[in-house]
Write an enzyme that holds these catalytic residues in place. Structure first.
Site, mmCIF file in Angstrom:
data_model
loop_
_atom_site.group_PDB
_atom_site.id
_atom_site.type_symbol
_atom_site.label_atom_id
_atom_site.label_comp_id
_atom_site.label_asym_id
_atom_site.label_seq_id
_atom_site.Cartn_x
_atom_site.Cartn_y
_atom_site.Cartn_z
ATOM 1 N N HIS A 52 -56.874 39.859 -27.994
ATOM 2 C CA HIS A 52 -56.486 39.465 -29.355
ATOM 3 C C HIS A 52 -55.107 38.826 -29.360
ATOM 4 O O HIS A 52 -54.378 38.839 -28.354
ATOM 5 C CB HIS A 52 -56.527 40.666 -30.309
ATOM 6 C CG HIS A 52 -55.636 41.805 -29.927
ATOM 7 N ND1 HIS A 52 -54.265 41.755 -30.032
ATOM 8 C CD2 HIS A 52 -55.930 43.048 -29.449
ATOM 9 C CE1 HIS A 52 -53.738 42.911 -29.643
ATOM 10 N NE2 HIS A 52 -54.728 43.714 -29.268
ATOM 11 N N CYS A 97 -55.465 47.003 -24.632
ATOM 12 C CA CYS A 97 -55.914 45.662 -25.026
ATOM 13 C C CYS A 97 -55.138 44.583 -24.274
ATOM 14 O O CYS A 97 -54.092 44.835 -23.672
ATOM 15 C CB CYS A 97 -55.722 45.463 -26.527
ATOM 16 S SG CYS A 97 -56.990 46.256 -27.547
#
Length: 474
Positions: free
Chosen positions: A400, A416
């Site tokens: 992301h 992440c």
């Protein structure tokens, strides 16, 4: 390890442990040789035979991140076949539930024929006719090759002449070769399809039909591309060609991943740009005006399951330009955690390279994954996920954007992978659902790479999930 050696190991194991079955051998083998795909492939097959598809998927997934060798293709095919079977099973369950609901409604209203009759009398609109594309006009072709820094201008001229005489025997139109200084990590005298030159050692224009050099110019020292007027035309032609190559590669990859997940091709290209969660692509690229096409040619009847990827050259041909000498391969993402570098590759072609932030304390998992979901403008507190998100594993592991650009290049997240927002928007445009993502901490130098002009397919509200507040491992 080859098949013969594998079978010898299996025979030796059963002679030593006659009471053990094949499953025990495969488990032992993958423990002893965790980097050999052949062991994981057979362990996955055995797990399937015993009715354990999830364990089989995990075995195949482990095989896909092993070192290259025998059974690579078999392992990949088995993995995607099992994924499709799981998806069909899930779809079948949903369809049975829907059918039961419809039957219930039918019996409820069986004696109310009016609504039923009205519905049946409606005519189904004809599907919109797709434009019949015409072949794209032949466009100026430019190749970028890197050369060793020690070559003089005279040596460059001689070697590049030998290169063009042997490299493109099938071409009939004159083409240009732009010669750039050595690119670390990339082979010399090999086309760099997605490299943006900044310095140039020379340029040569060649006619392959008459086997003559039409023009050439060389510099003993690199010159700045933007400051050399004689290179302006070649630079513009290169930019145009890279854009078309990107369009075709994005579409072929999306078609291939669609086939891997569903077992068929979409009826039309626009099906790749459905709303979330079926948004393989945010939009379908529109051909540049110079190609005189209203849409890219799409011929699904030319598809061959036996050679799925290779046949896509006929399903979605490259208009206006020659196919690369080294063929395209399906897109893959490779993340090297030791250098905080993510690369988007197509076989031996490096398409993009990005700096990233990863998880602290080794929390970004190594292994083989696929892009499962794509979300535009993912919701989270303080816009922590930036402008795009691509889920690659359940439990919150996602690629992301970020509202902390200063974190890029470090290990700070809970698992992440973060990119600059501009980078994640570009990656979101390239990467379809089902694209492979390989994470490794294997030592690898962070080679410099110059990405082409930024390319973004705008994402719309149909790819947003405003009702969901995500809790990814930011």
């Amino acid at each position: 390890m080859d098949k013969v050696s594998f079978l010898q190991e299996k025979s030796t194991f059963h002679m030593k442990y006659p009471e053990q079955n094949d499953l025990a051998f495969y488990r032992w083998y993958t423990t002893q040789y965790p980097n050999e795909a052949i062991g994981w492939f057979h362990l996955g097959k055995e797990r399937e035979a015993q009715g354990n598809p999830e364990q089989a998927l995990e075995a195949y997934r482990r095989g896909l991140v092993s070192k290259q060798g025998p059974y690579d293709n078999e392992t990949r095919d088995a993995y995607h076949r099992l994924l499709r079977e799981r998806q069909r099973s899930s779809l079948g369950s949903r369809m049975r539930l829907l059918l039961a609901s419809l039957l219930f409604l039918y019996f409820q209203f069986a004696f109310s024929p009016g609504p039923l009759r009205d519905a049946s009398s409606e005519t189904t609109p004809q599907a919109a006719k797709q434009p019949v594309p015409t072949p794209g006009q032949t466009q100026p072709h430019v190749e970028v090759i890197a050369v060793p820094p020690t070559l003089s201008a005279r040596e460059l001229s001689e070697q590049v002449r030998r290169y063009v005489e042997s490299r493109r025997p099938a071409l009939t139109q004159p083409f240009t070769v732009m010669v750039v200084p050595e690119v670390p990590g990339s082979p010399s005298f090999r086309p760099l399809l997605f490299y943006q030159p900044h310095e140039v050692r020379g340029i040569l224009r060649y006619n392959p039909t008459s086997r003559t050099v039409l023009s050439e110019k060389w510099w003993d020292k690199p010159v700045q591309l933007d400051r050399e007027p004689t290179l302006a035309t070649a630079k513009a032609e290169l930019t145009d060609e890279q854009l078309t190559l990107q369009h075709v590669l994005i579409l072929r990859n999306a078609l291939y991943r669609y086939y891997q997940q569903t077992g068929t091709l979409p009826a039309q290209l626009s099906d790749l740009a459905d709303a979330y969660p079926g948004n393989y692509l945010p939009q379908i690229p529109v051909p540049p005006k110079r190609l005189l096409l209203t849409s890219y040619p799409y011929h699904p009847k030319a598809f061959s399951p036996e050679s799925a990827w290779d046949s896509l050259r006929n399903v979605l041909p490259l208009p206006g330009y020659p196919e690369p000498v080294t063929p395209f391969e399906p897109l893959q993402l490779h993340l090297t955690t030791s250098t905080h570098t993510m690369k988007l590759i197509s076989g031996s072609h490096l398409v993009r390279s990005y700096p990233v932030a990863i998880g602290k304390n080794g929390s970004t998992p190594e292994g083989y994954y696929t892009i499962q979901q794509k979300i535009n403008q993912p919701r989270g507190h303080d816009n922590i996920y930036g402008t795009r998100g691509m889920v690659f594993q359940e439990k919150g592991y996602t690629i992301h954007g970020t509202n902390h650009p200063e974190s890029i290049g470090s290990s700070v997240s809970l698992g992440c992978v973060r990119l600059y927002n501009a980078a994640v928007e570009e990656l979101y445009s390239f990467v379809s659902l089902g694209t492979e993502f390989i994470i490794s901490n294997a030592p690898s130098p962070a080679q410099p790479w110059s990405n082409p002009v930024p390319f973004v397919l705008p994402a719309g509200p149909e790819e947003e999930t405003p009702q969901v507040i995500y809790n990814w491992l930011h």
